[in-house]
Design a protein around this motif. Structure first.
Motif, PDB file in Angstrom:
ATOM      1  N   UNK A  63     -20.049   4.024-133.642  1.00 45.95           N
ATOM      2  CA  UNK A  63     -20.430   5.167-134.166  1.00 45.95           C
ATOM      3  C   UNK A  63     -19.716   6.377-133.380  1.00 45.95           C
ATOM      4  N   UNK A  95     -13.637  12.015-136.126  1.00 47.23           N
ATOM      5  CA  UNK A  95     -14.007  12.802-137.217  1.00 47.23           C
ATOM      6  C   UNK A  95     -13.657  14.443-137.222  1.00 47.23           C
ATOM      7  N   UNK A 120      -5.725  16.933-144.040  1.00 46.48           N
ATOM      8  CA  UNK A 120      -6.595  16.263-142.940  1.00 46.48           C
ATOM      9  C   UNK A 120      -7.888  16.160-143.204  1.00 46.48           C
ATOM     10  N   UNK A 142      -9.552  15.039-145.657  1.00 44.57           N
ATOM     11  CA  UNK A 142      -9.773  13.518-146.379  1.00 44.57           C
ATOM     12  C   UNK A 142     -10.079  12.746-145.364  1.00 44.57           C
ATOM     13  N   UNK A 143      -9.329  12.667-144.291  1.00 43.64           N
ATOM     14  CA  UNK A 143      -9.199  11.439-143.444  1.00 43.64           C
ATOM     15  C   UNK A 143     -10.648  11.897-142.536  1.00 43.64           C
ATOM     16  N   UNK A 144     -10.625  13.200-141.834  1.00 43.29           N
ATOM     17  CA  UNK A 144     -11.753  13.401-141.013  1.00 43.29           C
ATOM     18  C   UNK A 144     -13.132  13.180-141.696  1.00 43.29           C
ATOM     19  N   UNK A 200     -14.062   9.594-141.461  1.00 39.42           N
ATOM     20  CA  UNK A 200     -14.443   9.237-140.110  1.00 39.42           C
ATOM     21  C   UNK A 200     -15.845   9.712-139.984  1.00 39.42           C
ATOM     22  N   UNK A 201     -15.992  10.903-140.507  1.00 42.20           N
ATOM     23  CA  UNK A 201     -17.367  11.520-140.272  1.00 42.20           C
ATOM     24  C   UNK A 201     -18.382  10.850-141.040  1.00 42.20           C
ATOM     25  N   UNK A 235     -18.370   7.755-141.596  1.00 48.80           N
ATOM     26  CA  UNK A 235     -18.610   6.367-140.714  1.00 48.80           C
ATOM     27  C   UNK A 235     -19.248   6.755-139.234  1.00 48.80           C
ATOM     28  N   UNK A 236     -19.666   7.813-138.992  1.00 51.78           N
ATOM     29  CA  UNK A 236     -20.024   8.276-137.658  1.00 51.78           C
ATOM     30  C   UNK A 236     -21.349   8.263-137.628  1.00 51.78           C
ATOM     31  N   UNK A 237     -21.861   7.903-138.665  1.00 50.32           N
ATOM     32  CA  UNK A 237     -23.667   7.923-138.727  1.00 50.32           C
ATOM     33  C   UNK A 237     -23.935   6.334-138.778  1.00 50.32           C
ATOM     34  N   UNK A 238     -25.052   5.918-137.925  1.00 47.47           N
ATOM     35  CA  UNK A 238     -25.192   4.703-138.084  1.00 47.47           C
ATOM     36  C   UNK A 238     -25.827   3.997-139.347  1.00 47.47           C
ATOM     37  N   UNK A 279     -22.792   3.729-141.546  1.00 46.32           N
ATOM     38  CA  UNK A 279     -21.915   2.572-141.096  1.00 46.32           C
ATOM     39  C   UNK A 279     -22.672   1.139-141.507  1.00 46.32           C
ATOM     40  N   UNK A 280     -24.004   1.051-141.346  1.00 52.97           N
ATOM     41  CA  UNK A 280     -24.687  -0.043-142.055  1.00 52.97           C
ATOM     42  C   UNK A 280     -24.388  -0.117-143.568  1.00 52.97           C
ATOM     43  N   UNK A 330      -9.038   0.030-142.500  1.00 54.37           N
ATOM     44  CA  UNK A 330     -10.115   0.437-142.244  1.00 54.37           C
ATOM     45  C   UNK A 330     -11.605  -0.319-142.367  1.00 54.37           C
ATOM     46  N   UNK A 335     -13.875  -2.514-140.008  1.00 50.28           N
ATOM     47  CA  UNK A 335     -15.335  -2.745-140.060  1.00 50.28           C
ATOM     48  C   UNK A 335     -15.808  -4.060-140.148  1.00 50.28           C
TER      49      UNK A 335
END
Lengths: 128, 128
Positions: A5, A12, B1, B3-5, B8-9, B11-14, B17-18, B83, B87
């Motif tokens: 993360x 991000x 930009x 779109x991509x950030x 990632x944002x 996916x930046x939370x657990x 991501x799970x 991506x 993962x």
DNA sequence: TGCATAGTTGCACTATAACGCAACAAAGAT
DNA sequence: ATCTTTGTTGCGTTATAGTGCAACTATGCA
């Protein structure tokens, strides 16, 4: 889970994604003043974002005289290989122009080293 | 930009991501109550995080009766392919146990459909 | 020894985001 | 029609993160 993360959190933010793009495509180390000039972002922000990238484990730091160079960490895990490959696939105008600006900075390097500081007037520190 | 950030944002939370891990590995659609049971997270949080994933453009929604299924969007761009491959390479105990719990939920599906709601007592809504 | 250059850090401010609770909507079952 | 089930949303709270400014450190140069 934080390892991952944190990677994604690092990416991000637009500023940091641009930094990673520069490092991935160039396969080089860049110093703080080069980032500043290329990205037209104040040095103190460049410095803070590089610190975040470093703490996330994506980027490493090397000091050389007054200059501090930042580069990608050596990639062993498949995860990072794929992640960096993915970033290479991003097609965004801003990333393209960053690379053009990067070339300009490489052109004024002396024997591969960054000797000239910030070139863009509005980003230079105020002489007190 | 953005779109991509935003990817990632997302996916930046657990929790998210799970969720992505479940969708990528299973190559299936899951409904909200399945996520709730598998991840042992309150439904209202599951719902909110799925909305964020949907808004980021990674995930799509399909309603079927009282149930709402979420699945990966069809991947065309190389960026997302890489991506998602990345993962898949993440080796984290929590992601492994999530997949075991996922199998348990699949086992109680009826003709491929989620008919039983939340099974874990502490996650069931309070009967007023 | 003082000055310029390259970079970092602390502070105040603002914005964003996650969480829990409670109320709500929507669909089917009784 | 009413209740139950499945899921969503709004609100208040707390935590985190980005920005600009100003002060600071560190290194080299004159």
């Amino acid at each position: 889970m934080n390892t991952y993360t944190d990677f994604f959190k690092a990416l991000s933010d637009e500023t940091r994604l641009r930094m990673l793009n520069l490092l991935i495509v160039s396969e080089a180390e860049l110093c703080v003043c080069e980032f500043t000039d290329i990205m037209e972002t104040p040095t103190y922000n460049i410095s803070k974002h590089l610190k975040i990238l470093k703490n996330s484990g994506l980027v490493s730091e090397r000091k050389e005289g007054r200059w501090v160079y930042f580069g990608l960490i050596p990639v062993k895990e498949k995860f990072l290989t794929l992640l960096f490959e993915a970033i290479k696939e991003i097609s965004e105008p801003k990333l393209k122009t960053d690379l053009i600006e990067l070339q300009k900075r490489f052109d004024i390097r002396v024997k591969g080293k960054c000797l000239l500081g910030i070139q863009k007037e509005h980003l230079k520190p105020l002489n007190t």
